[in-house]
Design a protein around this motif. Structure first.
Motif, mmCIF file in Angstrom:
data_model
loop_
_atom_site.group_PDB
_atom_site.id
_atom_site.type_symbol
_atom_site.label_atom_id
_atom_site.label_comp_id
_atom_site.label_asym_id
_atom_site.label_seq_id
_atom_site.Cartn_x
_atom_site.Cartn_y
_atom_site.Cartn_z
ATOM 1 N N LYS A 1 0.955 -1.158 0.092
ATOM 2 C CA LYS A 1 0.083 -0.002 -0.137
ATOM 3 C C LYS A 1 1.033 1.116 -0.033
ATOM 4 C CE LYS A 1 -0.736 0.384 5.016
ATOM 5 N NZ LYS A 1 -1.718 0.502 5.948
ATOM 6 N N VAL A 2 0.523 2.121 -0.793
ATOM 7 C CA VAL A 2 1.089 3.379 -0.881
ATOM 8 C C VAL A 2 0.481 4.416 0.145
ATOM 9 C CG1 VAL A 2 1.890 5.329 -2.289
ATOM 10 C CG2 VAL A 2 1.394 3.176 -3.279
ATOM 11 N N ILE A 3 1.512 5.056 1.078
ATOM 12 C CA ILE A 3 1.321 6.129 2.154
ATOM 13 C C ILE A 3 1.594 7.381 1.609
ATOM 14 C CG2 ILE A 3 1.632 6.420 4.328
ATOM 15 C CD1 ILE A 3 0.307 4.109 4.814
ATOM 16 N N VAL A 4 2.976 7.369 1.226
ATOM 17 C CA VAL A 4 3.467 8.600 0.921
ATOM 18 C C VAL A 4 3.064 9.038 -0.494
ATOM 19 C CG1 VAL A 4 5.701 9.994 0.553
ATOM 20 C CG2 VAL A 4 5.340 8.522 2.645
ATOM 21 N N LYS A 5 2.429 9.996 -0.731
ATOM 22 C CA LYS A 5 2.077 10.558 -2.246
ATOM 23 C C LYS A 5 2.923 11.470 -3.165
ATOM 24 C CE LYS A 5 -2.284 8.958 -0.753
ATOM 25 N NZ LYS A 5 -3.014 9.232 0.508
ATOM 26 N N SER A 6 3.832 12.330 -2.350
ATOM 27 C CA SER A 6 4.738 13.301 -2.974
ATOM 28 C C SER A 6 6.060 13.097 -2.450
ATOM 29 C CB SER A 6 4.067 14.592 -2.857
ATOM 30 O OG SER A 6 4.217 15.034 -1.723
ATOM 31 N N GLU A 7 6.844 14.115 -2.837
ATOM 32 C CA GLU A 7 8.489 14.050 -2.322
ATOM 33 C C GLU A 7 8.442 15.062 -1.069
ATOM 34 O OE1 GLU A 7 11.155 15.291 -5.380
ATOM 35 O OE2 GLU A 7 10.597 13.514 -6.638
ATOM 36 N N LYS A 8 7.231 15.709 -0.747
ATOM 37 C CA LYS A 8 7.091 16.722 0.268
ATOM 38 C C LYS A 8 6.731 15.902 1.595
ATOM 39 C CE LYS A 8 8.657 20.770 -1.108
ATOM 40 N NZ LYS A 8 9.683 21.274 -0.577
ATOM 41 N N GLU A 9 6.216 14.594 1.209
ATOM 42 C CA GLU A 9 5.823 13.744 2.549
ATOM 43 C C GLU A 9 6.846 12.840 2.979
ATOM 44 O OE1 GLU A 9 1.119 13.882 0.961
ATOM 45 O OE2 GLU A 9 2.216 12.019 1.085
ATOM 46 N N CYS A 10 6.910 12.750 4.194
ATOM 47 C CA CYS A 10 7.919 11.753 4.716
ATOM 48 C C CYS A 10 7.178 10.677 5.684
ATOM 49 C CB CYS A 10 8.779 12.516 5.658
ATOM 50 S SG CYS A 10 9.806 11.632 6.795
ATOM 51 N N TYR A 11 7.367 9.466 5.404
ATOM 52 C CA TYR A 11 6.940 8.324 6.442
ATOM 53 C C TYR A 11 7.956 8.141 7.247
ATOM 54 C CZ TYR A 11 4.705 3.758 7.430
ATOM 55 O OH TYR A 11 4.177 2.781 8.042
ATOM 56 N N ILE A 12 7.336 8.045 8.610
ATOM 57 C CA ILE A 12 8.273 7.541 9.616
ATOM 58 C C ILE A 12 7.652 6.141 9.943
ATOM 59 C CG2 ILE A 12 8.556 7.930 12.170
ATOM 60 C CD1 ILE A 12 7.872 10.866 11.854
ATOM 61 N N ASP A 13 8.753 5.156 9.668
ATOM 62 C CA ASP A 13 8.564 3.798 9.813
ATOM 63 C C ASP A 13 8.645 3.142 11.270
ATOM 64 O OD1 ASP A 13 8.140 1.152 8.760
ATOM 65 O OD2 ASP A 13 10.160 0.762 8.872
ATOM 66 N N PHE A 14 9.554 3.879 11.934
ATOM 67 C CA PHE A 14 9.600 3.372 13.542
ATOM 68 C C PHE A 14 10.268 4.364 14.339
ATOM 69 C CE2 PHE A 14 12.151 0.977 16.450
ATOM 70 C CZ PHE A 14 11.055 0.033 16.849
#
Length: 105
Positions: A11-24
């Protein structure tokens, strides 16, 4: 059964280069409630490459969810997953923090 795991894992959570996904993000159990988690998040938020930060937290992890809300994260989605439910972990809250104050809904 593999198709179900594939859906969860791709599944895709981040949709642009301006978004950061914090995994842990974790703080040792003995060091909690001392502001360390808040300082870690505030440090991460200083990265000016990103406008939004996204993370997932288990519904049963109330302490972590409360921390994220205290820092300014908002729940943007509540996902119920049969695997998580059956394993006793509850459901998943997807949360977002925005540097401009605008939260996706």
């Amino acid at each position: 059964m593999f198709w179900q795991i594939d859906i969860i894992m791709t599944k895709v959570i981040v949709k642009s280069e301006k978004e950061c996904y914090i995994d842990f993000l974790a703080v040792d159990k003995d060091a909690r409630k001392r502001g360390i988690g808040k300082r870690l998040l505030n440090h991460i938020h200083k990265d000016d490459r990103y406008e939004k930060y996204i993370l997932e937290v288990l519904s049963k992890n109330i302490g972590a969810k409360n921390l994220y809300e205290k820092v300014g994260y908002k729940v943007i989605k509540h996902e119920k997953n049969i695997f998580m439910t059956l394993s006793g972990k509850g459901s998943i809250f997807i949360m977002e923090y925005s540097t401009d104050g605008n939260i996706s809904m």
